[in-house]
Design a protein around this motif. Structure first.
Motif, PDB file in Angstrom:
ATOM      1  N   ASP A   1      11.379  -3.467   4.758  1.00  0.00           N
ATOM      2  CA  ASP A   1      11.595  -3.213   6.188  1.00  0.00           C
ATOM      3  C   ASP A   1      11.571  -1.715   6.473  1.00  0.00           C
ATOM      4  N   ALA A   2      12.215  -0.934   5.600  1.00  0.00           N
ATOM      5  CA  ALA A   2      12.212   0.519   5.778  1.00  0.00           C
ATOM      6  C   ALA A   2      10.794   1.073   5.663  1.00  0.00           C
ATOM      7  N   TYR A   3      10.047   0.573   4.699  1.00  0.00           N
ATOM      8  CA  TYR A   3       8.647   0.982   4.526  1.00  0.00           C
ATOM      9  C   TYR A   3       7.842   0.662   5.778  1.00  0.00           C
TER      10      TYR A   3
ATOM     11  N   LEU B   1       2.850   4.440  -9.874  1.00  0.00           N
ATOM     12  CA  LEU B   1       3.465   4.904  -8.635  1.00  0.00           C
ATOM     13  C   LEU B   1       4.255   3.775  -7.988  1.00  0.00           C
ATOM     14  N   VAL B   2       5.471   4.090  -7.582  1.00  0.00           N
ATOM     15  CA  VAL B   2       6.342   3.136  -6.903  1.00  0.00           C
ATOM     16  C   VAL B   2       6.685   3.706  -5.532  1.00  0.00           C
ATOM     17  N   ALA B   3       6.535   2.901  -4.486  1.00  0.00           N
ATOM     18  CA  ALA B   3       6.893   3.361  -3.145  1.00  0.00           C
ATOM     19  C   ALA B   3       8.341   3.840  -3.146  1.00  0.00           C
TER      20      ALA B   3
ATOM     21  N   SER C   1       0.840  -1.196   0.000  1.00  0.00           N
ATOM     22  CA  SER C   1       0.000   0.000   0.000  1.00  0.00           C
ATOM     23  C   SER C   1       0.874   1.245   0.000  1.00  0.00           C
ATOM     24  N   LEU C   2       0.428   2.267  -0.704  1.00  0.00           N
ATOM     25  CA  LEU C   2       1.134   3.542  -0.722  1.00  0.00           C
ATOM     26  C   LEU C   2       0.653   4.486   0.370  1.00  0.00           C
ATOM     27  N   ARG C   3      -0.340   4.063   1.118  1.00  0.00           N
ATOM     28  CA  ARG C   3      -0.844   4.923   2.182  1.00  0.00           C
ATOM     29  C   ARG C   3       0.273   5.226   3.183  1.00  0.00           C
ATOM     30  N   GLY C   4       0.490   6.514   3.432  1.00  0.00           N
ATOM     31  CA  GLY C   4       1.442   6.921   4.452  1.00  0.00           C
ATOM     32  C   GLY C   4       2.892   6.984   4.011  1.00  0.00           C
TER      33      GLY C   4
END
Length: 241
Positions: A228-230, A123-125, A14-17
């Motif tokens: 992990d960073a995400y 869109l890419v995180a 998910s791209l939320r946040g």
């Protein structure tokens, strides 16, 4: 137009946040091919990004589409003019038109067309984009050959970036890395399925998407590190049920 959440075009998280990198796409034969370099901002929960990091790339992209709008090559549906402007007010508004083509248009009723074809956004995180850019950066070649690899003979990016490749090496290298990664995995660039637009993601869905990505990329250390960073960045949202 209510809030909705998209998923990363590479990993499906998910791209939320999180921050995200937007890439303009156009259909080419039976696939999608980039027509812009990556543009970074914050996912705005409306299928696009805001808080855009403006630089030479965003300046050139906006200038190209503004010229195309004035010449009549870039045509926008009047329904969105109040929201985004005609021509677009800024690069954020331009990406808004790309997003409307993803979530609220058809071949018969496009939100915006360039030379008769819709322009979309993927869109890419940002943690994923940065990890791939570092791990899969091209070791040889030049910015010009990398652009040829990614953009092919498409006239739109050629006109957008002509004569400026040396100043955009970082952007070109990153897009080439992501493009190669997608190609090597046989996925390529894609748009969300119809069922993936319109809904909001909460903790259970976000954890599900993250777990699936970890399983899918278990043999790609750079992506696992990015995940992990995400997870660290959206930790509170993962617990939002």
């Amino acid at each position: 137009m209510g809030f909705y959440d998209l998923r990363c075009a590479v990993t499906g998280i998910s791209l939320r946040g999180t921050d995200a990198v937007a890439v303009g796409l156009m259909a080419a034969e039976d696939a999608y091919r980039p027509v812009t370099l990556g543009i970074t901002g914050c996912y705005n929960r409306l299928g696009s990004i805001d808080g855009i990091e403006e630089d030479l790339n965003t300046e050139l992209v906006f200038a190209y589409f503004s010229r195309s709008a004035r010449s009549g090559d870039f045509i926008m549906d009047a329904e969105y003019a109040d929201a985004y402007g005609d021509p677009p007010r800024d690069v954020e508004a331009l990406l808004g038109y790309f997003e409307r083509n993803v979530s609220d248009s058809s071949e018969e009723c496009p939100a915006a067309t360039l030379s008769g074809r819709r322009v979309f956004s993927a869109l890419v995180a940002r943690p994923v984009w940065n990890a791939l850019a570092d791990a899969f950066a091209p070791a040889g070649g030049t910015p010009e050959t990398w652009c040829g690899e990614v953009f092919g003979d498409a006239p739109e990016p050629e006109e957008t970036y002509r004569g400026r490749h040396a100043e955009l090496v970082h952007h070109i290298r990153a897009l080439t890395a992501v493009n190669r990664f997608l190609g090597a995995r046989g996925t390529g660039w894609s748009l969300p399925d119809d069922g993936e637009t319109g809904g909001q993601h909460f903790g259970s869905e976000m954890r599900e998407f993250l777990d699936a990505a970890r399983a899918r990329f278990q043999n790609v250390p750079s992506v696992l590190g990015a995940l992990d960073a995400y997870a660290g960045g959206v930790g509170e949202l993962l617990e939002d049920n």
